[in-house]
Design a protein around this motif. Structure first.
Motif, mmCIF file in Angstrom:
data_model
loop_
_atom_site.group_PDB
_atom_site.id
_atom_site.type_symbol
_atom_site.label_atom_id
_atom_site.label_comp_id
_atom_site.label_asym_id
_atom_site.label_seq_id
_atom_site.Cartn_x
_atom_site.Cartn_y
_atom_site.Cartn_z
ATOM 1 N N TRP A 44 0.811 -1.128 -0.107
ATOM 2 C CA TRP A 44 0.079 -0.010 -0.034
ATOM 3 C C TRP A 44 0.618 1.181 -0.086
ATOM 4 O O TRP A 44 0.234 2.229 -0.444
ATOM 5 C CB TRP A 44 -0.949 -0.223 1.237
ATOM 6 C CG TRP A 44 -2.129 -0.827 1.305
ATOM 7 C CD1 TRP A 44 -2.554 -1.664 -0.051
ATOM 8 C CD2 TRP A 44 -3.082 -1.292 2.441
ATOM 9 N NE1 TRP A 44 -3.643 -2.289 0.447
ATOM 10 C CE2 TRP A 44 -3.777 -2.317 1.788
ATOM 11 C CE3 TRP A 44 -3.094 -1.041 3.737
ATOM 12 C CZ2 TRP A 44 -4.747 -2.859 2.596
ATOM 13 C CZ3 TRP A 44 -3.993 -1.670 4.361
ATOM 14 C CH2 TRP A 44 -4.916 -2.410 3.780
ATOM 15 N N PHE A 45 2.156 1.409 0.495
ATOM 16 C CA PHE A 45 2.967 2.501 0.603
ATOM 17 C C PHE A 45 2.890 3.033 -0.886
ATOM 18 O O PHE A 45 2.925 4.501 -1.005
ATOM 19 C CB PHE A 45 4.162 2.123 1.034
ATOM 20 C CG PHE A 45 5.189 3.299 1.417
ATOM 21 C CD1 PHE A 45 5.064 3.931 2.552
ATOM 22 C CD2 PHE A 45 6.115 3.659 0.217
ATOM 23 C CE1 PHE A 45 5.692 4.948 2.673
ATOM 24 C CE2 PHE A 45 6.883 4.857 0.744
ATOM 25 C CZ PHE A 45 6.672 5.472 1.960
ATOM 26 N N ASP A 46 3.148 2.357 -1.833
ATOM 27 C CA ASP A 46 3.307 3.006 -3.200
ATOM 28 C C ASP A 46 2.090 3.155 -3.768
ATOM 29 O O ASP A 46 1.859 3.716 -5.097
ATOM 30 C CB ASP A 46 3.933 2.137 -4.216
ATOM 31 C CG ASP A 46 5.563 1.818 -3.645
ATOM 32 O OD1 ASP A 46 5.885 2.962 -3.210
ATOM 33 O OD2 ASP A 46 6.250 0.889 -3.952
ATOM 34 N N GLU A 47 1.018 3.227 -3.005
ATOM 35 C CA GLU A 47 -0.606 3.422 -3.732
ATOM 36 C C GLU A 47 -0.995 4.465 -2.670
ATOM 37 O O GLU A 47 -2.460 4.169 -2.268
ATOM 38 C CB GLU A 47 -1.375 1.969 -3.608
ATOM 39 C CG GLU A 47 -0.534 1.049 -4.495
ATOM 40 C CD GLU A 47 -1.566 -0.322 -4.660
ATOM 41 O OE1 GLU A 47 -2.599 -0.416 -4.301
ATOM 42 O OE2 GLU A 47 -1.047 -1.275 -5.434
ATOM 43 N N GLN A 48 -0.486 5.374 -2.412
ATOM 44 C CA GLN A 48 -1.059 6.453 -1.472
ATOM 45 C C GLN A 48 -1.642 7.484 -2.365
ATOM 46 O O GLN A 48 -1.371 7.788 -3.621
ATOM 47 C CB GLN A 48 -0.074 7.015 -0.638
ATOM 48 C CG GLN A 48 0.646 6.049 0.292
ATOM 49 C CD GLN A 48 2.022 6.737 1.081
ATOM 50 O OE1 GLN A 48 2.013 7.870 1.009
ATOM 51 N NE2 GLN A 48 2.505 5.856 1.757
ATOM 52 N N CYS A 49 -2.689 8.067 -1.822
ATOM 53 C CA CYS A 49 -3.729 9.017 -2.497
ATOM 54 C C CYS A 49 -2.748 9.979 -3.493
ATOM 55 O O CYS A 49 -2.959 10.456 -4.700
ATOM 56 C CB CYS A 49 -4.731 9.726 -1.699
ATOM 57 S SG CYS A 49 -5.895 8.768 -0.988
ATOM 58 N N GLY A 50 -1.609 10.670 -2.626
ATOM 59 C CA GLY A 50 -0.864 11.614 -3.339
ATOM 60 C C GLY A 50 -0.197 11.093 -4.615
ATOM 61 O O GLY A 50 -0.057 12.250 -5.554
ATOM 62 N N GLY A 51 -0.152 9.813 -5.037
ATOM 63 C CA GLY A 51 0.269 9.271 -6.186
ATOM 64 C C GLY A 51 -0.646 8.955 -7.146
ATOM 65 O O GLY A 51 -0.235 8.353 -8.265
ATOM 66 N N PHE A 82 -6.143 12.563 2.851
ATOM 67 C CA PHE A 82 -4.629 13.001 3.393
ATOM 68 C C PHE A 82 -3.892 12.361 2.241
ATOM 69 O O PHE A 82 -4.180 11.171 1.747
ATOM 70 C CB PHE A 82 -4.418 12.301 4.377
ATOM 71 C CG PHE A 82 -3.205 12.523 5.010
ATOM 72 C CD1 PHE A 82 -2.693 13.708 5.272
ATOM 73 C CD2 PHE A 82 -2.269 11.398 5.645
ATOM 74 C CE1 PHE A 82 -1.482 13.950 5.486
ATOM 75 C CE2 PHE A 82 -1.000 11.735 6.117
ATOM 76 C CZ PHE A 82 -0.537 12.937 6.171
ATOM 77 N N GLU A 83 -2.831 12.708 1.858
ATOM 78 C CA GLU A 83 -2.071 12.284 0.610
ATOM 79 C C GLU A 83 -1.130 11.012 0.891
ATOM 80 O O GLU A 83 -0.976 10.089 0.177
ATOM 81 C CB GLU A 83 -0.808 13.321 0.428
ATOM 82 C CG GLU A 83 0.248 13.504 1.754
ATOM 83 C CD GLU A 83 1.478 14.484 0.943
ATOM 84 O OE1 GLU A 83 1.576 14.606 -0.143
ATOM 85 O OE2 GLU A 83 2.090 14.829 2.165
#
Length: 99
Positions: A44-51, A82-83
């Motif tokens: 999930w770390f690479d699938e955050q809203c900011g990206g 939140f990003e």
């Protein structure tokens, strides 16, 4: 809350630090995926809203960390996010940018 305005009687600028801090605290309580929660998956770390290509940053100081989800298939469509949050319909930005 102060009357933080660009021009007296004008539009809210979003740069009142007390108001922004209160928003951040309130909105943080409804995150979908907190990075400090038990069960947070590494993928999930690479699938955050900011990206996500459907995340649009707010203007003003709140825009440093907060944006609005515009993904029509997301449960969070039209909500401030939140990003570092995320959801199941993440769509990576083609240019690889974040935030």
């Amino acid at each position: 809350m102060s009357a933080d305005r660009a021009v007296p009687g004008g539009a809210w600028t979003g740069d009142d630090s007390g108001h922004n801090d209160a928003c951040h605290e309130r909105w943080s309580q409804v995150q979908n995926r907190r990075t400090d929660q038990p069960g947070y998956r590494d993928d999930w770390f690479d699938e955050q809203c900011g990206g996500c290509r459907f995340w649009v940053a707010l203007t003003g100081e709140l825009g440093r960390d907060w944006g609005v989800c515009t993904h029509p298939g997301s449960a969070f469509d039209g909500r401030a996010r939140f990003e570092h949050d995320g959801c199941d319909v993440f769509a990576i930005r083609e240019d690889g940018t974040f935030g």
